[in-house]
Design a protein around this motif. Sequence first.
Motif, mmCIF file in Angstrom:
data_model
loop_
_atom_site.group_PDB
_atom_site.id
_atom_site.type_symbol
_atom_site.label_atom_id
_atom_site.label_comp_id
_atom_site.label_asym_id
_atom_site.label_seq_id
_atom_site.Cartn_x
_atom_site.Cartn_y
_atom_site.Cartn_z
ATOM 1 N N ARG A 97 -3.698 -73.743 10.467
ATOM 2 C CA ARG A 97 -2.668 -74.224 9.552
ATOM 3 C C ARG A 97 -2.981 -73.804 8.119
ATOM 4 O O ARG A 97 -2.065 -73.530 7.328
ATOM 5 N N VAL A 127 8.597 -77.236 9.513
ATOM 6 C CA VAL A 127 8.024 -78.563 9.744
ATOM 7 C C VAL A 127 8.656 -79.542 8.764
ATOM 8 O O VAL A 127 9.318 -79.155 7.798
ATOM 9 N N GLU A 131 4.913 -83.867 7.457
ATOM 10 C CA GLU A 131 3.923 -83.132 8.254
ATOM 11 C C GLU A 131 3.203 -82.102 7.399
ATOM 12 O O GLU A 131 1.996 -81.878 7.561
ATOM 13 N N SER A 134 0.548 -83.911 5.398
ATOM 14 C CA SER A 134 -0.597 -84.256 6.241
ATOM 15 C C SER A 134 -1.452 -83.021 6.510
ATOM 16 O O SER A 134 -2.684 -83.068 6.428
#
Length: 287
Positions: A97, A127, A131, A134
């Motif tokens: 990510r 997304v 999200e 996070s």
Amino acid sequence: MGTVSSGANADRHTEDLVREHLPLVGHLVREMLGRVPAHVNRDDLTSAGLAALAAAARSYDPSRGTPFGSFATVRIRGALLDELRGLDWASRSVRHRARKIETATAELTAQLGRTPTDTELAETLGVAVAELHSAADDVQRAVVLSLQGFAAGTAEDLVPDRTQGPEELLLHREKIGYLHQAISALPERLRTVVESYFLDERPMAVIASELGVTESRVSQLRAEALTLLRDGINSQLDPDQVAGADRPEGCVARRRAAYYADVAARGDLRTRLSHTTPLGTPTRVAG
């Protein structure tokens, strides 16, 4: 009696080796602590190092011709790395990510001529904004562990490879020197965010309050700074890896080019190497 005496002598020899090389554990632990965040526990590393020293003393075979200090150093470093590996919560998915967010941020910045908003970035990544927040938090915490490696990585990234040849070690040291130059060349607000969040490990809420912005804005500044740092270093060592290198026109490109030139002008090889020892570990001012 001879067997008992021989065994007792072996035990005494093992104890002597351990006692004589106790300072080695302290040295290697200090070396490791110089490359990890402050929350890593010294006692945990020391316990792992002492256990490795004892195991090395028990298994050492002098007939192989390897000095015990060298033999034990390899074992102790391995044990310290295993201890760090147990603390390395940054999973492969988190690191994946990290790369996706950095790439998307760089591409959108080049396209828009400004830092993208969280909504724009979330839409590009497909997304929800929550999200994204996070993921960004996980990613940035991972980066804290390996800022000197220039990307979120694993525990192995925290320890210089002792099998590196002279050229690889020199490049490793020069990268760290360029990192220092790239940080010092950042615009003031970005530099403040990097130094406060990564180097001083201050809470994001405190940084946001001091800058008079929201935490979301600090997150954006942090991502922008990391992209600049990466490209600032690559501009000196691997220009083909610089984001947007194939789009040299525009005010954003000109600002970036000025930043890259500033990075280059902030030191020479001697000053870059001064940030590390000949073994590639950070030099630190006492106290």
